[in-house]
Design a protein around this motif. Structure first.
Motif, PDB file in Angstrom:
ATOM      1  N   ALA A 172       5.941  -7.869  -0.350  1.00 26.14           N
ATOM      2  CA  ALA A 172       7.327  -7.576  -0.008  1.00 26.14           C
ATOM      3  C   ALA A 172       7.698  -8.437   1.188  1.00 26.14           C
ATOM      4  CB  ALA A 172       7.458  -6.104   0.366  1.00 26.14           C
ATOM      5  N   LEU A 173       8.978  -8.515   1.470  1.00 32.72           N
ATOM      6  CA  LEU A 173       9.422  -9.069   2.742  1.00 32.72           C
ATOM      7  C   LEU A 173       8.874  -8.170   3.842  1.00 32.72           C
ATOM      8  CD1 LEU A 173      11.315 -11.105   4.240  1.00 32.72           C
ATOM      9  CD2 LEU A 173      13.088  -9.350   4.067  1.00 32.72           C
ATOM     10  N   THR A 174       8.294  -8.757   4.872  1.00 31.23           N
ATOM     11  CA  THR A 174       7.758  -7.951   5.959  1.00 31.23           C
ATOM     12  C   THR A 174       8.013  -8.616   7.302  1.00 31.23           C
ATOM     13  OG1 THR A 174       5.682  -7.281   7.007  1.00 31.23           O
ATOM     14  CG2 THR A 174       5.503  -8.856   5.221  1.00 31.23           C
ATOM     15  N   MET A 175       8.250  -7.776   8.300  1.00 27.02           N
ATOM     16  CA  MET A 175       8.482  -8.285   9.655  1.00 27.02           C
ATOM     17  C   MET A 175       7.289  -9.087  10.167  1.00 27.02           C
ATOM     18  SD  MET A 175      11.520  -7.399  10.647  1.00 27.02           S
ATOM     19  CE  MET A 175      11.754  -7.155  12.405  1.00 27.02           C
ATOM     20  N   LEU A 208       5.644 -25.916   4.419  1.00 30.29           N
ATOM     21  CA  LEU A 208       6.000 -25.394   3.104  1.00 30.29           C
ATOM     22  C   LEU A 208       5.628 -23.920   3.056  1.00 30.29           C
ATOM     23  CD1 LEU A 208       6.892 -26.020   0.094  1.00 30.29           C
ATOM     24  CD2 LEU A 208       4.456 -26.286  -0.400  1.00 30.29           C
ATOM     25  N   ALA A 209       6.564 -23.107   2.550  1.00 29.24           N
ATOM     26  CA  ALA A 209       6.279 -21.681   2.344  1.00 29.24           C
ATOM     27  C   ALA A 209       6.255 -21.423   0.838  1.00 29.24           C
ATOM     28  CB  ALA A 209       7.353 -20.830   3.011  1.00 29.24           C
ATOM     29  N   ILE A 210       5.133 -20.934   0.354  1.00 30.87           N
ATOM     30  CA  ILE A 210       4.991 -20.603  -1.062  1.00 30.87           C
ATOM     31  C   ILE A 210       5.191 -19.092  -1.183  1.00 30.87           C
ATOM     32  CG2 ILE A 210       3.432 -20.667  -3.063  1.00 30.87           C
ATOM     33  CD1 ILE A 210       2.137 -23.175  -1.813  1.00 30.87           C
ATOM     34  N   LEU A 211       6.292 -18.726  -1.823  1.00 33.12           N
ATOM     35  CA  LEU A 211       6.735 -17.330  -1.780  1.00 33.12           C
ATOM     36  C   LEU A 211       6.982 -16.783  -3.182  1.00 33.12           C
ATOM     37  CD1 LEU A 211       9.507 -17.743   0.978  1.00 33.12           C
ATOM     38  CD2 LEU A 211       7.120 -17.061   1.333  1.00 33.12           C
ATOM     39  N   ALA A 235      13.064 -13.481  -0.490  1.00 33.71           N
ATOM     40  CA  ALA A 235      12.288 -14.704  -0.228  1.00 33.71           C
ATOM     41  C   ALA A 235      13.079 -15.659   0.663  1.00 33.71           C
ATOM     42  CB  ALA A 235      11.892 -15.389  -1.535  1.00 33.71           C
ATOM     43  N   ALA A 236      14.415 -15.699   0.475  1.00 32.50           N
ATOM     44  CA  ALA A 236      15.250 -16.539   1.348  1.00 32.50           C
ATOM     45  C   ALA A 236      15.185 -16.011   2.788  1.00 32.50           C
ATOM     46  CB  ALA A 236      16.682 -16.579   0.843  1.00 32.50           C
ATOM     47  N   LEU A 237      15.179 -14.670   2.941  1.00 32.43           N
ATOM     48  CA  LEU A 237      15.020 -14.091   4.286  1.00 32.43           C
ATOM     49  C   LEU A 237      13.631 -14.391   4.854  1.00 32.43           C
ATOM     50  CD1 LEU A 237      16.699 -10.586   3.750  1.00 32.43           C
ATOM     51  CD2 LEU A 237      17.534 -12.433   5.230  1.00 32.43           C
ATOM     52  N   ALA A 238      12.631 -14.340   3.973  1.00 35.30           N
ATOM     53  CA  ALA A 238      11.259 -14.661   4.407  1.00 35.30           C
ATOM     54  C   ALA A 238      11.196 -16.089   4.941  1.00 35.30           C
ATOM     55  CB  ALA A 238      10.278 -14.476   3.251  1.00 35.30           C
ATOM     56  N   SER A 239      11.929 -16.986   4.299  1.00 34.12           N
ATOM     57  CA  SER A 239      11.923 -18.374   4.759  1.00 34.12           C
ATOM     58  C   SER A 239      12.570 -18.478   6.141  1.00 34.12           C
ATOM     59  CB  SER A 239      12.555 -19.291   3.704  1.00 34.12           C
ATOM     60  OG  SER A 239      13.787 -19.799   4.097  1.00 34.12           O
ATOM     61  N   ASP A 240      13.560 -17.623   6.422  1.00 30.37           N
ATOM     62  CA  ASP A 240      14.097 -17.547   7.793  1.00 30.37           C
ATOM     63  C   ASP A 240      13.021 -17.019   8.752  1.00 30.37           C
ATOM     64  OD1 ASP A 240      16.670 -18.382   7.081  1.00 30.37           O
ATOM     65  OD2 ASP A 240      17.406 -16.328   6.798  1.00 30.37           O
ATOM     66  N   LEU A 262       8.422 -23.141  -2.015  1.00 34.06           N
ATOM     67  CA  LEU A 262       7.990 -23.246  -3.418  1.00 34.06           C
ATOM     68  C   LEU A 262       7.976 -21.819  -3.955  1.00 34.06           C
ATOM     69  CD1 LEU A 262       5.128 -25.443  -4.866  1.00 34.06           C
ATOM     70  CD2 LEU A 262       5.461 -23.108  -5.653  1.00 34.06           C
ATOM     71  N   GLY A 263       8.756 -21.576  -4.984  1.00 30.90           N
ATOM     72  CA  GLY A 263       8.832 -20.233  -5.550  1.00 30.90           C
ATOM     73  C   GLY A 263       7.792 -20.049  -6.642  1.00 30.90           C
ATOM     74  N   TYR A 264       7.131 -18.885  -6.618  1.00 33.68           N
ATOM     75  CA  TYR A 264       6.173 -18.591  -7.685  1.00 33.68           C
ATOM     76  C   TYR A 264       6.206 -17.103  -8.027  1.00 33.68           C
ATOM     77  CZ  TYR A 264       2.217 -17.271  -4.433  1.00 33.68           C
ATOM     78  OH  TYR A 264       1.394 -16.663  -3.518  1.00 33.68           O
ATOM     79  N   HIS A 265       5.331 -16.689  -8.940  1.00 33.68           N
ATOM     80  CA  HIS A 265       5.282 -15.289  -9.395  1.00 33.68           C
ATOM     81  C   HIS A 265       6.613 -14.862 -10.027  1.00 33.68           C
ATOM     82  CE1 HIS A 265       3.797 -11.110  -9.448  1.00 33.68           C
ATOM     83  NE2 HIS A 265       2.606 -11.605  -9.156  1.00 33.68           N
ATOM     84  N   TYR A 266       7.076 -15.642 -11.011  1.00 31.03           N
ATOM     85  CA  TYR A 266       8.310 -15.321 -11.738  1.00 31.03           C
ATOM     86  C   TYR A 266       8.188 -15.859 -13.161  1.00 31.03           C
ATOM     87  CZ  TYR A 266       9.687 -20.215 -11.469  1.00 31.03           C
ATOM     88  OH  TYR A 266       9.712 -21.572 -11.610  1.00 31.03           O
ATOM     89  N   ASN A 267       8.960 -15.257 -14.058  1.00 31.95           N
ATOM     90  CA  ASN A 267       9.070 -15.691 -15.460  1.00 31.95           C
ATOM     91  C   ASN A 267       7.762 -15.641 -16.273  1.00 31.95           C
ATOM     92  OD1 ASN A 267      11.742 -16.031 -15.059  1.00 31.95           O
ATOM     93  ND2 ASN A 267      11.816 -18.237 -15.455  1.00 31.95           N
ATOM     94  N   THR A 268       6.745 -14.958 -15.752  1.00 29.15           N
ATOM     95  CA  THR A 268       5.490 -14.837 -16.505  1.00 29.15           C
ATOM     96  C   THR A 268       5.575 -13.658 -17.474  1.00 29.15           C
ATOM     97  OG1 THR A 268       4.437 -15.487 -14.430  1.00 29.15           O
ATOM     98  CG2 THR A 268       2.981 -14.865 -16.255  1.00 29.15           C
TER      99      THR A 268
END
Ligand code: NI
Ligand code: MN
Length: 228
Positions: free
Chosen positions: A143-146, A160-163, A176-181, A189-195
């Protein structure tokens, strides 16, 4: 550093001549049928947590790369040690200098249990800092986490952030966009989707979402490599 997307949350990372595989899940992913599991080279296998979609092909890769060393949390390393697979345990907050760079095991908010019900410790992510000053954050399932806000305090610059972006089991692309902040890295790099059906998303929509926030989102095809 060359990073090849192997589908889902699986990556092959080449640092100089050293091969790292992250969370290998290929034989169980019909979308990764173009990847030849038996030709994957590994000196190290990094495992974020014990769920099936992150560990399925560890044994196959070790069979083909008998010298490969597993790196994960203590409980996962112990579980594989009983199967005769050698590894190096880390736990959250711990780092170690390897020949490819410094690897740190960092917090993730998720769960971690083996398919047989064994304890998979607590889930994590990794930060790799190479000897050539490239730093990559691999979030793992989270999850997004502080806690992500700690990373820019620990590392000068994350390149590079792989999220995960697929939602349902992990954060979705908005978080994930907030995580990048939080990690102060606008290259994602986005992953864990469309599987699987629950983590399906519309690539164009997500690419636009990141673009509108002034961020670069990379969604490599399975088998495609990026260089940083
Ligand atoms: Ni998981
Ligand atoms: Mn997963």
């Amino acid at each position: 550093m060359e990073i090849t997307f192997l589908g889902h949350a699986s990556l092959h990372i080449k640092i100089e001549e050293i091969n790292l595989v992250v969370d290998p899940f290929i034989s169980g992913n019909p979308k990764a049928e173009g990847i030849d599991l038996n030709s994957i080279e590994a000196d190290y296998i990094l495992v974020t947590h014990a769920h099936r979609d992150h560990i399925l092909d560890i044994e196959a890769i070790v069979k083909n790369n008998p010298e490969a060393k597993l790196i994960s949390n203590y409980e996962i390393i112990q579980w594989y040690d009983k199967k005769g697979i050698q590894g190096h345990p880390l736990n959250h907050g711990g780092k170690k200098n390897f020949d490819f760079g410094i690897l740190k095991y960092v917090n993730a908010i998720h769960s971690s249990v083996f398919p047989d019900g064994s304890n998979g410790g607590n889930p994590g992510g990794f930060v790799i800092s190479t000897t050539h000053d490239k730093t990559v954050y691999i979030a793992g399932d989270t999850a997004l986490t502080m806690d992500m806000k700690l990373l820019p305090l620990m590392f000068d610059k994350i390149d590079l952030a792989i999220l995960p972006i697929g939602d349902n089991f992990t954060m979705g692309y908005e978080d994930a966009a907030l995580a990048s902040d939080f990690v102060k890295c606008d290259k994602v790099l986005g992953y864990h989707y469309n599987t699987f059906p629950p983590i399906t998303l519309n690539k164009e929509e997500v690419l636009n979402y990141f673009k509108n926030k002034g961020k670069e989102l990379l969604l490599p095809k399975i088998g495609e490599s990026i260089f940083i």
